[in-house]
Design a protein around this motif. Structure first.
Motif, PDB file in Angstrom:
ATOM      1  N   VAL A  57      11.586  56.767 -30.034  1.00 12.74           N
ATOM      2  CA  VAL A  57      10.737  56.683 -28.853  1.00 12.74           C
ATOM      3  C   VAL A  57      10.796  55.266 -28.315  1.00 12.74           C
ATOM      4  CG1 VAL A  57       9.143  58.529 -29.501  1.00 12.74           C
ATOM      5  CG2 VAL A  57       8.711  56.192 -30.286  1.00 12.74           C
ATOM      6  N   SER A  58      10.597  55.134 -27.013  1.00  8.67           N
ATOM      7  CA  SER A  58      10.618  53.816 -26.383  1.00  8.67           C
ATOM      8  C   SER A  58       9.685  53.839 -25.188  1.00  8.67           C
ATOM      9  CB  SER A  58      12.041  53.436 -25.952  1.00  8.67           C
ATOM     10  OG  SER A  58      12.519  54.355 -24.970  1.00  8.67           O
ATOM     11  N   GLY A  59       9.579  52.697 -24.516  1.00 10.47           N
ATOM     12  CA  GLY A  59       8.738  52.625 -23.331  1.00 10.47           C
ATOM     13  C   GLY A  59       7.635  51.603 -23.483  1.00 10.47           C
ATOM     14  N   ILE A  60       6.840  51.461 -22.413  1.00 12.70           N
ATOM     15  CA  ILE A  60       5.792  50.454 -22.383  1.00 12.70           C
ATOM     16  C   ILE A  60       4.746  50.704 -23.456  1.00 12.70           C
ATOM     17  CG2 ILE A  60       3.908  49.525 -20.984  1.00 12.70           C
ATOM     18  CD1 ILE A  60       5.627  49.917 -18.536  1.00 12.70           C
ATOM     19  N   ALA A  61       4.436  51.964 -23.733  1.00 11.48           N
ATOM     20  CA  ALA A  61       3.426  52.274 -24.744  1.00 11.48           C
ATOM     21  C   ALA A  61       3.849  51.761 -26.113  1.00 11.48           C
ATOM     22  CB  ALA A  61       3.163  53.775 -24.796  1.00 11.48           C
ATOM     23  N   VAL A  62       5.128  51.906 -26.439  1.00 13.28           N
ATOM     24  CA  VAL A  62       5.637  51.413 -27.720  1.00 13.28           C
ATOM     25  C   VAL A  62       5.588  49.888 -27.738  1.00 13.28           C
ATOM     26  CG1 VAL A  62       7.607  51.380 -29.292  1.00 13.28           C
ATOM     27  CG2 VAL A  62       7.089  53.456 -27.983  1.00 13.28           C
ATOM     28  N   ASN A  63       5.982  49.283 -26.625  1.00 10.65           N
ATOM     29  CA  ASN A  63       5.911  47.814 -26.525  1.00 10.65           C
ATOM     30  C   ASN A  63       4.475  47.316 -26.676  1.00 10.65           C
ATOM     31  OD1 ASN A  63       8.654  47.815 -26.054  1.00 10.65           O
ATOM     32  ND2 ASN A  63       8.448  47.668 -23.832  1.00 10.65           N
ATOM     33  N   MET A  64       3.540  48.078 -26.109  1.00  9.55           N
ATOM     34  CA  MET A  64       2.137  47.692 -26.201  1.00  9.55           C
ATOM     35  C   MET A  64       1.658  47.719 -27.651  1.00  9.55           C
ATOM     36  SD  MET A  64      -0.591  46.782 -24.562  1.00  9.55           S
ATOM     37  CE  MET A  64      -2.366  46.773 -24.803  1.00  9.55           C
ATOM     38  N   ALA A  65       2.030  48.744 -28.390  1.00  8.97           N
ATOM     39  CA  ALA A  65       1.650  48.819 -29.804  1.00  8.97           C
ATOM     40  C   ALA A  65       2.219  47.631 -30.576  1.00  8.97           C
ATOM     41  CB  ALA A  65       2.130  50.132 -30.406  1.00  8.97           C
ATOM     42  N   ALA A  66       3.444  47.241 -30.237  1.00  9.09           N
ATOM     43  CA  ALA A  66       4.073  46.089 -30.901  1.00  9.09           C
ATOM     44  C   ALA A  66       3.341  44.796 -30.559  1.00  9.09           C
ATOM     45  CB  ALA A  66       5.536  45.997 -30.494  1.00  9.09           C
ATOM     46  N   ARG A  67       2.900  44.651 -29.307  1.00  6.97           N
ATOM     47  CA  ARG A  67       2.176  43.449 -28.900  1.00  6.97           C
ATOM     48  C   ARG A  67       0.826  43.374 -29.625  1.00  6.97           C
ATOM     49  NH1 ARG A  67       6.569  43.125 -27.142  1.00  6.97           N
ATOM     50  NH2 ARG A  67       7.248  42.551 -25.027  1.00  6.97           N
TER      51      ARG A  67
END
Length: 287
Positions: free
Chosen positions: A229-239
């Motif tokens: 999975v990818s996308g802004i939601a995944v990036n947000m969880a990482a942040r």
């Protein structure tokens, strides 16, 4: 409970007397209210209705959404329906020529027909590979320094134990282990409450292995890329994970809103701006 039903019947009879003066309809609503749940359940649902605020997540729903509203509805205003439809990126509003707020009262065929048309419409390729999910990302605190001290063999054994334990716990909570990250995991869940409970259990179980785990949780739309999975939601969880101290689990405001009424309690721990992500985000920790 009977007193509550009397108040409800009086309220509804003012709005649709032709329906609610029908003894059969009154009997049906009485059974519905009395048999749907215990008094405690009624309290929890009422609290949920007051506490749940979906406004922060509307803009994150990047799939077609249909808003149905009765033109004569006296319980919910047309302004509210228009706000939801306008805020949803791919929302559409259908105003029904009816008065009833409850979809199973009055002309139920009109409501059912609109839902059937919407659900049965051909799916656009634009939306076919996107899902709404709650993402959990974890990381072992101080893993690099620990690896230097314990050596490759012991570290590999510990990571294997971590991965096996994580897979078991994620499956038990109904999640999907997307992938391991060397010293953490990426998993998705259909519901945020399960995700938060899983994250906390992961931390508890990993502590038995001598590992200090931190976790970040966020709900949003993800793009499916095979098994990944990818996308802004995944990036947000990482942040979120990046600003979470060891042994803690922090969640976005969206997760907190969606878990209202679940029994989970949170406390605000800070406000952040994340690179590549618009807006200012309030984060919460489990109280």
């Amino acid at each position: 409970m009977q007193q509550n039903w009397g108040d409800t019947a009086e309220f509804l009879s003012e709005r649709a007397p032709s329906v609610w003066e029908d003894p059969a309809e009154q009997a049906f609503m009485s059974r519905l209210l009395v048999q749907s749940g215990s008094p405690g359940t009624a309290v929890n649902i009422t609290r949920l209705n007051y506490e749940l605020d979906i406004r922060p997540i509307l803009s994150a729903v990047h799939v077609p959404a249909l808003v149905l509203h009765s033109r004569g509805d006296r319980s919910v205003s047309l302004d509210e329906a228009e706000y939801i439809s306008d805020t949803l990126p791919y929302g559409s509003l259908k105003i029904l020529e009816r008065e009833d707020h409850l979809p199973w009262v009055g002309d139920v065929d009109e409501v059912a027909d609109e839902i059937a048309k919407f659900v049965g419409a051909p799916e656009s390729a634009e939306f076919g590979d996107r899902i709404l999910a709650t993402i959990v990302m974890t990381d072992i605190e101080g893993s690099t320094k620990a690896a230097e001290q314990m050596g490759d063999t012991r570290r590999r054994e510990l990571i294997d134990a971590h991965d096996t334990t994580a897979a078991r716990i994620i499956a038990r909570h109904g999640g999907n282990l997307v992938k391991t990250l060397g010293d953490g995991v990426l998993a998705t869940f259909s519901g945020p409450s399960r995700a938060v409970c899983c994250a906390r259990e992961l931390q508890s179980e990993m502590s038995k292995l001598g590992l200090t785990l931190r976790a970040g949780v966020h709900t949003g739309e993800c793009e499916l890329r095979g098994q990944d999975v990818s996308g802004i939601a995944v990036n947000m969880a990482a942040r979120i994970l990046d600003v979470t101290p060891g042994g803690s689990c922090r969640v976005s405001s969206i997760v907190r809103e969606l878990t209202a009424g679940s029994g989970l309690e949170f406390e605000q721990v800070g406000t952040h701006r994340f690179k590549g992500i618009q807006g200012e985000w309030v984060l919460y920790a489990i109280a």
